[in-house]
Write an enzyme that holds these catalytic residues in place. Structure first.
Site: not given
Ligand code: G3P
Length: 223
Positions: A84
């Protein structure tokens, strides 16, 4: 649409994998920081042994050589590792180099269709727009998914759109309707998708009616 778990928690991965609905796993430094007593390598190897779908491992270097070093290391841990890489000028160069080496990549922190297009051209297999974080700043995150899916489809690009930063079940439905190839979900959202108040109420009612019927049969038999 394929469903990935967005977590580094082994128990969550085992649970959803046992349901038979898990197509892959995404991790990132924030998710790994919640795990105590294990190295990132150990966690990744455990995940790859449980689920054979793509497992994303994120590099943190911001220079190309650093990204390549970290990514090559991750790629050696298991066959299903996807490296990633965050969207950036150096990230694009690193993804291009990974492609030449046969290492699959997931471009993360995508917030526009143009960023997704660039990542696909640089060789990323997975394009990860963050819908929740766009919603957080009063933008419509799902628009990026719609646009990017359309671009990928019109131009017959091989990369897959992976809807990330999913915060609730509605995001999953909307991503599926928009043609997203994959969505990565926190464990909680998987659980929310399973449940419906009428389903849960119905299960209780069926059980209670069954017990009532059995009691009546038993009473009849006694005579
Ligand atoms: O896959 C990316 C994700 O983990 C980000 O999520 O909720 O931190 O924006 P969030």
């Amino acid at each position: 649409m394929k469903l990935f778990l967005d977590t580094a928690e082994i128990d969550e991965i085992r649970t959803v994998n046992a349901w038979g609905v898990l197509d892959g796993v995404t991790t990132n430094p924030t998710l790994f920081s919640k795990i105590k007593g294990k190295t990132y390598d150990e966690v990744l190897q455990e995940i790859c042994a449980i689920n054979k779908g793509p497992v994303s491992a994120e590099v943190v270097a911001d220079d190309v050589d650093g990204m390549l070093k970290e990514g090559r290391h991750f790629a050696k841990l298991a066959d299903n590792i996807y490296v990633k890489v965050a969207m950036s000028e150096n990230g694009l160069e690193a993804m291009n180099r990974f492609r030449a080496e046969g290492i699959k990549t997931n471009c993360t922190l995508i917030f526009s269709a143009n960023q997704g297009l660039l990542a696909a051209k640089a060789g990323a297999s997975l394009l990860s727009p963050f819908v929740g974080r766009l919603d957080d700043i009063n933008e419509e995150g799902m628009n990026v998914i719609r646009e990017l899916v359309e671009i990928i489809t019109i131009h017959e690009i091989e990369a897959e759109v992976l809807t990330a930063s999913v915060r609730h079940p509605r995001h999953v439905t909307d991503a599926a309707l928009a043609g997203s190839h994959i969505a990565t979900l926190p464990f909680k959202v998987f659980q929310q998708m399973v449940h419906h108040p009428l389903t849960d109420k119905g299960i209780v009612q069926f059980k209670s009616d069954w017990e009532t019927a059995r009691a009546a049969i038993a009473a009849n038999a006694k005579g």
